[in-house]
Motif scaffolding. Structure first.
Motif, PDB file in Angstrom:
ATOM      1  N   HIS A  75       0.823  -1.208   0.000  1.00 47.86           N
ATOM      2  CA  HIS A  75       0.000   0.000   0.000  1.00 47.86           C
ATOM      3  C   HIS A  75       0.861   1.265   0.000  1.00 47.86           C
ATOM      4  O   HIS A  75       0.486   2.275  -0.585  1.00 47.86           O
ATOM      5  CB  HIS A  75      -0.994  -0.010   1.167  1.00 47.86           C
ATOM      6  CG  HIS A  75      -0.386   0.036   2.518  1.00 47.86           C
ATOM      7  ND1 HIS A  75       0.292  -1.041   3.077  1.00 47.86           N
ATOM      8  CD2 HIS A  75      -0.341   1.024   3.437  1.00 47.86           C
ATOM      9  CE1 HIS A  75       0.715  -0.708   4.275  1.00 47.86           C
ATOM     10  NE2 HIS A  75       0.346   0.547   4.519  1.00 47.86           N
ATOM     11  N   ILE A  76       2.033   1.215   0.618  1.00 42.46           N
ATOM     12  CA  ILE A  76       2.917   2.381   0.636  1.00 42.46           C
ATOM     13  C   ILE A  76       3.464   2.634  -0.765  1.00 42.46           C
ATOM     14  O   ILE A  76       3.501   3.773  -1.241  1.00 42.46           O
ATOM     15  CB  ILE A  76       4.047   2.191   1.661  1.00 42.46           C
ATOM     16  CG1 ILE A  76       3.441   2.156   3.068  1.00 42.46           C
ATOM     17  CG2 ILE A  76       5.085   3.299   1.538  1.00 42.46           C
ATOM     18  CD1 ILE A  76       4.418   1.797   4.158  1.00 42.46           C
ATOM     19  N   LYS A  77       3.858   1.577  -1.460  1.00 43.10           N
ATOM     20  CA  LYS A  77       4.353   1.720  -2.829  1.00 43.10           C
ATOM     21  C   LYS A  77       3.253   2.253  -3.745  1.00 43.10           C
ATOM     22  O   LYS A  77       3.494   3.138  -4.571  1.00 43.10           O
ATOM     23  CB  LYS A  77       4.873   0.387  -3.353  1.00 43.10           C
ATOM     24  CG  LYS A  77       5.400   0.482  -4.778  1.00 43.10           C
ATOM     25  CD  LYS A  77       5.977  -0.810  -5.249  1.00 43.10           C
ATOM     26  CE  LYS A  77       6.440  -0.815  -6.675  1.00 43.10           C
ATOM     27  NZ  LYS A  77       6.296   0.321  -7.496  1.00 43.10           N
ATOM     28  N   ILE A  78       2.051   1.752  -3.598  1.00 40.92           N
ATOM     29  CA  ILE A  78       0.916   2.221  -4.406  1.00 40.92           C
ATOM     30  C   ILE A  78       0.689   3.707  -4.179  1.00 40.92           C
ATOM     31  O   ILE A  78       0.517   4.483  -5.129  1.00 40.92           O
ATOM     32  CB  ILE A  78      -0.353   1.403  -4.080  1.00 40.92           C
ATOM     33  CG1 ILE A  78      -0.199  -0.015  -4.623  1.00 40.92           C
ATOM     34  CG2 ILE A  78      -1.603   2.071  -4.640  1.00 40.92           C
ATOM     35  CD1 ILE A  78      -1.268  -0.978  -4.157  1.00 40.92           C
ATOM     36  N   PHE A  79       0.704   4.147  -2.919  1.00 42.76           N
ATOM     37  CA  PHE A  79       0.483   5.554  -2.592  1.00 42.76           C
ATOM     38  C   PHE A  79       1.596   6.425  -3.171  1.00 42.76           C
ATOM     39  O   PHE A  79       1.332   7.445  -3.805  1.00 42.76           O
ATOM     40  CB  PHE A  79       0.411   5.721  -1.064  1.00 42.76           C
ATOM     41  CG  PHE A  79       0.028   7.098  -0.631  1.00 42.76           C
ATOM     42  CD1 PHE A  79      -1.295   7.464  -0.539  1.00 42.76           C
ATOM     43  CD2 PHE A  79       0.999   8.033  -0.301  1.00 42.76           C
ATOM     44  CE1 PHE A  79      -1.663   8.741  -0.133  1.00 42.76           C
ATOM     45  CE2 PHE A  79       0.653   9.306   0.111  1.00 42.76           C
ATOM     46  CZ  PHE A  79      -0.678   9.661   0.190  1.00 42.76           C
ATOM     47  N   ARG A  80       2.853   6.021  -2.973  1.00 42.62           N
ATOM     48  CA  ARG A  80       3.995   6.803  -3.471  1.00 42.62           C
ATOM     49  C   ARG A  80       3.985   6.882  -5.004  1.00 42.62           C
ATOM     50  O   ARG A  80       4.238   7.939  -5.574  1.00 42.62           O
ATOM     51  CB  ARG A  80       5.301   6.210  -2.978  1.00 42.62           C
ATOM     52  CG  ARG A  80       5.545   6.465  -1.511  1.00 42.62           C
ATOM     53  CD  ARG A  80       6.947   5.992  -1.111  1.00 42.62           C
ATOM     54  NE  ARG A  80       7.282   6.462   0.202  1.00 42.62           N
ATOM     55  CZ  ARG A  80       7.757   7.683   0.467  1.00 42.62           C
ATOM     56  NH1 ARG A  80       7.942   8.536  -0.495  1.00 42.62           N
ATOM     57  NH2 ARG A  80       8.033   8.041   1.699  1.00 42.62           N
ATOM     58  N   ILE A 138      -8.170  -3.881  -1.464  1.00 39.90           N
ATOM     59  CA  ILE A 138      -8.000  -3.173  -0.190  1.00 39.90           C
ATOM     60  C   ILE A 138      -6.870  -2.146  -0.257  1.00 39.90           C
ATOM     61  O   ILE A 138      -6.890  -1.141   0.432  1.00 39.90           O
ATOM     62  CB  ILE A 138      -7.815  -4.167   0.979  1.00 39.90           C
ATOM     63  CG1 ILE A 138      -8.184  -3.509   2.303  1.00 39.90           C
ATOM     64  CG2 ILE A 138      -6.411  -4.733   1.010  1.00 39.90           C
ATOM     65  CD1 ILE A 138      -9.619  -3.148   2.433  1.00 39.90           C
ATOM     66  N   ASP A 139      -5.869  -2.359  -1.117  1.00 46.52           N
ATOM     67  CA  ASP A 139      -4.756  -1.424  -1.247  1.00 46.52           C
ATOM     68  C   ASP A 139      -4.973  -0.376  -2.334  1.00 46.52           C
ATOM     69  O   ASP A 139      -4.051   0.348  -2.699  1.00 46.52           O
ATOM     70  CB  ASP A 139      -3.456  -2.183  -1.524  1.00 46.52           C
ATOM     71  CG  ASP A 139      -2.928  -2.890  -0.293  1.00 46.52           C
ATOM     72  OD1 ASP A 139      -3.277  -2.485   0.832  1.00 46.52           O
ATOM     73  OD2 ASP A 139      -2.156  -3.861  -0.456  1.00 46.52           O
ATOM     74  N   ASP A 140      -6.184  -0.255  -2.867  1.00 44.90           N
ATOM     75  CA  ASP A 140      -6.476   0.757  -3.872  1.00 44.90           C
ATOM     76  C   ASP A 140      -6.276   2.146  -3.275  1.00 44.90           C
ATOM     77  O   ASP A 140      -6.514   2.368  -2.084  1.00 44.90           O
ATOM     78  CB  ASP A 140      -7.923   0.599  -4.372  1.00 44.90           C
ATOM     79  CG  ASP A 140      -8.183   1.434  -5.599  1.00 44.90           C
ATOM     80  OD1 ASP A 140      -8.461   2.643  -5.435  1.00 44.90           O
ATOM     81  OD2 ASP A 140      -8.094   0.905  -6.718  1.00 44.90           O
TER      82      ASP A 140
END
Length: 67
Positions: A5-10, A54-56
């Motif tokens: 989720h951190i990689k997706i956000f960044r 869930i990590d969207d």
């Protein structure tokens, strides 16, 4: 569970490892943590008739320790 989720956000916001974290979504303070709005245990969630992982990015929110 990893830190996907951190990689997706960044990646979504074009942030590198050396960039400052974004501001808290609820106040002007620097965020300390990236939280899931819907629990990670759910594996996914529905929003406006569509199912999301869930990590969207729609389920991620930067918060400071106060919030």
């Amino acid at each position: 569970m990893g830190q996907n989720h951190i990689k997706i956000f960044r990646d979504f916001y074009g942030l590198g490892d050396q960039d400052q974290p974004p501001r808290c979504a609820l106040c002007p303070a620097q965020s300390n943590d990236l939280h899931h709005i819907h629990s990670r245990g759910l594996k996914g969630f529905e929003h406006m008739g569509k199912y999301y992982d869930i990590d969207d990015i729609l389920n991620l929110i930067p918060l400071c320790r106060e919030h």
